[in-house]
Motif scaffolding. Structure first.
Motif, short mmCIF file in Angstrom:
data_model
loop_
_atom_site.label_atom_id
_atom_site.label_comp_id
_atom_site.label_asym_id
_atom_site.label_seq_id
_atom_site.Cartn_x
_atom_site.Cartn_y
_atom_site.Cartn_z
N SER A 2 0.69 -1.16 0.05
CA SER A 2 0.03 0.02 -0.04
C SER A 2 0.94 1.32 0.06
O SER A 2 1.80 1.21 0.71
CB SER A 2 -0.89 0.05 1.25
OG SER A 2 -0.20 -0.07 2.41
N GLY A 3 0.47 2.33 -0.86
CA GLY A 3 1.13 3.34 -0.96
C GLY A 3 0.80 4.32 -2.12
O GLY A 3 -0.19 4.20 -2.40
N ARG A 4 1.78 5.20 -2.38
CA ARG A 4 1.40 6.00 -3.49
C ARG A 4 2.76 6.16 -4.63
O ARG A 4 3.62 6.07 -3.98
CB ARG A 4 0.80 7.41 -3.00
CG ARG A 4 2.15 8.09 -2.45
CD ARG A 4 1.61 9.40 -1.69
NE ARG A 4 2.53 10.14 -0.99
CZ ARG A 4 3.26 11.30 -1.56
NH1 ARG A 4 2.88 11.65 -2.71
NH2 ARG A 4 4.02 11.87 -0.71
N SER A 5 2.17 6.39 -5.61
CA SER A 5 3.23 6.68 -6.77
C SER A 5 3.79 8.30 -6.62
O SER A 5 2.86 9.15 -6.63
CB SER A 5 2.73 6.42 -8.20
OG SER A 5 2.38 4.85 -8.13
N THR A 6 4.91 8.43 -6.48
CA THR A 6 5.20 9.92 -6.51
C THR A 6 6.68 9.97 -7.22
O THR A 6 6.97 9.10 -7.78
CB THR A 6 5.39 10.27 -5.09
OG1 THR A 6 5.75 11.66 -5.08
CG2 THR A 6 6.62 9.65 -3.97
N THR A 7 7.38 11.13 -7.05
CA THR A 7 8.67 11.31 -7.43
C THR A 7 10.02 11.17 -6.30
O THR A 7 9.44 11.25 -5.21
CB THR A 7 8.87 12.34 -8.36
OG1 THR A 7 8.55 13.44 -7.58
CG2 THR A 7 8.12 12.32 -9.67
N LEU A 8 11.13 10.89 -6.82
CA LEU A 8 12.07 10.75 -5.73
C LEU A 8 12.19 12.05 -4.92
O LEU A 8 12.55 12.09 -3.83
CB LEU A 8 13.18 10.33 -6.38
CG LEU A 8 14.54 10.36 -5.34
CD1 LEU A 8 14.31 8.92 -4.36
CD2 LEU A 8 15.92 9.81 -5.93
N ARG A 9 12.10 13.05 -5.40
CA ARG A 9 11.89 14.34 -4.76
C ARG A 9 11.27 14.58 -3.53
O ARG A 9 11.50 15.39 -2.53
CB ARG A 9 12.03 15.73 -5.45
CG ARG A 9 10.43 15.73 -6.26
CD ARG A 9 10.20 17.25 -6.79
NE ARG A 9 11.51 17.80 -7.30
CZ ARG A 9 11.92 17.63 -8.78
NH1 ARG A 9 10.98 16.69 -9.51
NH2 ARG A 9 12.89 18.12 -9.32
N ALA A 10 10.20 13.62 -3.65
CA ALA A 10 9.14 13.94 -2.44
C ALA A 10 9.76 13.02 -1.45
O ALA A 10 9.30 12.77 -0.35
CB ALA A 10 7.81 13.18 -2.93
N ALA A 11 10.59 12.20 -1.64
CA ALA A 11 11.09 10.78 -0.68
C ALA A 11 12.69 11.42 -0.19
O ALA A 11 12.93 10.83 1.07
CB ALA A 11 11.08 9.64 -1.14
N ALA A 12 13.13 12.24 -0.77
CA ALA A 12 14.72 12.29 -0.52
C ALA A 12 15.15 13.55 -1.09
O ALA A 12 14.58 14.27 -1.95
CB ALA A 12 15.60 11.20 -0.91
N GLU A 13 16.04 14.41 -0.21
CA GLU A 13 16.75 15.39 -0.66
C GLU A 13 17.91 14.95 -1.67
O GLU A 13 18.65 14.15 -1.21
CB GLU A 13 17.57 16.32 0.49
CG GLU A 13 16.57 16.76 1.28
CD GLU A 13 17.31 17.45 2.57
OE1 GLU A 13 18.55 17.51 2.73
OE2 GLU A 13 16.70 17.84 3.47
N VAL A 14 18.05 15.53 -2.74
CA VAL A 14 18.93 15.01 -3.68
C VAL A 14 20.08 15.78 -4.11
O VAL A 14 19.55 17.00 -4.44
CB VAL A 14 18.55 14.60 -5.29
CG1 VAL A 14 19.30 14.03 -5.97
CG2 VAL A 14 17.44 13.61 -4.86
N ALA A 15 21.28 15.94 -3.54
CA ALA A 15 22.28 16.99 -3.88
C ALA A 15 23.42 16.28 -4.55
O ALA A 15 23.99 15.20 -4.43
CB ALA A 15 22.76 17.36 -2.46
#
Length: 420
Positions: A2-15
């Motif tokens: 169970s969960g949702r489809s999103t993009t990585l920017r919603a899950a993590a800071e990318v630097a």
């Protein structure tokens, strides 16, 4: 899942890390930093960690903390772009990262760091990172393209269950591979010990044997010839030398079991010294010094290879087996300057054990029969390793994309019918 489809920017800071520049090579704030060479698939290689000057404000921006996922942002090989590993604080103090790496730092309220680690492993192994790479000689995935990658993001508790599951199941697969590897190694060590005894290396090591059977290699060799790199060297498109040309070898073509892989290059027949069929090839310089192969066809090679042509009455296979068994002794025999080297003169004086031709042939028959067995075992292990790697990747991708419920899966047969 169970969960949702999103993009990585919603899950993590990318630097992206800090660029290396000459002005940063020295200064009052030198700290270790990681670069692409330190990141393998799932593993950090910290044997060579360099330092660079990071001002205190830059340390705030580019420092690492345990749980950060590091991803190779650029590489000369498309297959290496996106390899990832997790920083767990293996080095005390401040450690930063270079712009050949991306840092994924989980957003505490949305992503578990261990789940992100497995997601990155899935994205690398399944080709997601490679699919967004661009470039010619150097391939880059860029921070912005990685931020936009899709991710299935279940609740935090479920992310942790997925990470626990993958920790356990991949460890099980890795253990099986390690056990098979150890079994193969033990069989190989047994054959190596038998080769030492049967070829007479044990007599030389103990200082025994009869005088007539213990000779310098020059007594058994008709010639020794070192290769070269000709100007007309060219790549092979199909792994075979064009008509009139010869396969050209380097030490990398010699495997652990005294044979030669398919040549990657060829040279004109008049472009380099000939190595005759029935010769014994030996590597005479550098870290690969002492590697041995039996050559059953006419060829040539680079200057790191020497071909030993046996005299009449001397079995080339026997000589190859004995020198193969004597690899460590050859390395110790080598001269040292900046690198290890054994030239033709010192090679000719290397002591070997040379029994009658009938005894040589008996030894060769015995060891060659064992060689068939070890190759069968080696091939079987490589097949097993390949299948294990495929299963591991399918398991990782299936788990992080929700293709099965890890709370009810045992890890056995969970990849049946699942796309990698």
């Amino acid at each position: 899942m169970s969960g949702r489809s999103t993009t990585l920017r919603a899950a993590a800071e990318v630097a992206l890390g800090r660029q290396r520049a000459p002005q940063h090579d020295s200064g009052p704030h030198m700290v270790p930093y990681l670069r692409a060479a330190n990141v393998k698939d799932g593993v950090l290689d910290l044997t060579d960690v360099k330092e660079m000057n990071f001002a205190p404000a830059e340390q705030q921006t580019f420092s690492l903390r345990p749980g950060d996922v590091l991803i190779t942002e650029g590489s000369g090989s498309i297959s290496a772009v996106g390899a990832s590993a997790v920083w767990r604080g293996e080095i005390d103090g401040v450690v930063c990262f270079q712009n050949t790496l991306l840092r994924l730092r989980p957003r505490d309220d949305r992503a578990d760091g261990r789940f992100l680690e497995w997601w990155a492993r899935s994205a690398f192994g399944s080709g997601v990172f490679a699919s967004v790479a661009s470039g010619a000689n150097i391939y880059h995935i860029s921070a912005e393209r990685v931020r936009a990658l899709p991710i299935e993001l279940p609740p935090l508790e479920e992310q942790r269950r997925i990470a626990d599951f993958l920790d356990a199941e991949t460890a099980r697969i890795d253990k099986l591979v390690r056990l098979r590897s150890e079994q193969s190694a033990l069989i190989g060590e047994g054959i190596a010990a038998e080769a030492v005894e049967l070829t007479g290396r044990s007599h030389i090591r103990r200082g025994g044997g009869t005088t007539e059977n213990m000779v310098q290699l020059r007594r058994a060799a008709m010639s020794t010839q070192t290769g070269s790199t000709p100007a007309d060297l060219h790549d092979l498109a199909d792994g075979s030398a064009p008509e009139g040309n010869l396969p050209w070898y380097t030490p990398a073509a010699i495997d652990s079991w005294m044979s030669i892989a398919t040549a990657e290059k060829a040279t004109h027949r008049d472009g380099a010294p000939l190595f005759s069929a029935g010769s014994v090839l030996i590597t005479g310089i550098g870290e690969s010094l002492g590697k041995v192969a039996y050559l059953n066809h006419v060829a040539t090679g680079n200057q790191q290879l020497t071909a030993i042509t046996p005299r009449v009455g001397v079995s080339g296979r026997f000589m190859a087996w004995q020198l193969w068994a004597a690899e460590q002794e050859i390395r110790e025999w080598a001269q040292y300057s900046r690198i290890r080297i054994i030239n033709n003169d010192s090679l000719k004086s290397f002591p070997i054990y040379l029994p009658s031709r009938a005894e040589q042939d008996t030894v060769v028959r015995t060891l060659d029969s064992h060689m068939v067995r070890i190759r069968q075992i080696t091939d079987a292990f490589l097949r097993f390793q390949r299948l294990a790697n495929e299963r591991r990747q399918a398991l990782i991708t299936a788990a992080v994309t929700g293709q099965f419920d890890v709370s009810t899966a045992s890890g056995r047969n969970v990849t049946d019918g699942v796309s990698a």
